[in-house]
Design an enzyme around this catalytic site. Structure first.
Site, short mmCIF file in Angstrom:
data_model
loop_
_atom_site.label_atom_id
_atom_site.label_comp_id
_atom_site.label_asym_id
_atom_site.label_seq_id
_atom_site.Cartn_x
_atom_site.Cartn_y
_atom_site.Cartn_z
N ASP A 23 18.93 20.43 56.82
CA ASP A 23 19.96 19.40 56.99
C ASP A 23 19.33 18.06 57.34
O ASP A 23 19.75 17.00 56.85
CB ASP A 23 20.95 19.80 58.07
CG ASP A 23 21.87 20.93 57.65
OD1 ASP A 23 21.93 21.24 56.43
OD2 ASP A 23 22.53 21.51 58.54
N GLU A 52 21.49 19.93 47.04
CA GLU A 52 20.36 19.05 47.34
C GLU A 52 20.18 18.00 46.24
O GLU A 52 19.10 17.49 46.02
CB GLU A 52 19.06 19.84 47.53
CG GLU A 52 18.46 20.42 46.27
CD GLU A 52 19.05 21.75 45.81
OE1 GLU A 52 18.55 22.28 44.83
OE2 GLU A 52 20.03 22.25 46.42
#
Length: 156
Positions: free
Chosen positions: A32, A58
């Site tokens: 994260d 992502e």
């Protein structure tokens, strides 16, 4: 707007290379943090007129109004190099990530659709991954490499 006013528009799709292994090796909290850090890098290298968005896990997307393929390539490379230079703190030591970036450009003088521009950028992104990651590629660069391969010339 590009079609209406006759300007080019480029799309850059960005993928963090081997991101699953970051989560697996360093944990989701570090993953994260990497996502947030890469988002800041992308936003920091984008221009005020560009639109930056997270696209999927992502992946990120950038819309660059009034930008041809060469200009988009310059911005993509700035983003790629800035991301590679950024180190993230982790319990296992500094972590660095690389990016693959696919670039496609809408030309209002050529017939195309939103989906075809997206598909072209996505193809360029996966071309970068096949070529070893940590790179950017335009449709023209991908096509040139394909022609070289068809002619039996070495890649790269």
């Amino acid at each position: 707007r590009s079609r209406r006013f006759g300007g080019k528009l480029s799309l850059i799709l960005v993928d963090i290379d081997h991101f699953k292994s970051v989560n697996d090796a360093y944990g989701h909290a570090t993953g994260d943090e990497v996502l947030r850090g890469i988002a800041k890098v992308i936003a920091g290298e984008a221009r005020n007129t560009d639109v930056v968005a997270r696209y999927g896990g992502e992946e990120f997307a950038l819309l660059l109004p009034g930008t041809d393929a060469g200009g988009a390539k310059t911005i993509a490379e700035r983003i790629r190099l800035a991301a590679a230079a950024k180190a993230f703190d982790s319990t296992l030591g500094p972590l660095r990530c690389t990016l693959s970036l696919g670039i496609a450009t809408f030309d209002p003088l050529q017939p195309s659709s939103k989906q075809s521009i997206f598909d072209a950028a996505d193809q360029c992104l996966y071309f970068c991954k096949r070529m070893g990651r940590d790179r950017s590629a335009t449709v023209e660069e991908m096509s040139l490499e394909s022609r070289k391969k068809a002619a039996g010339e070495p890649e790269g």
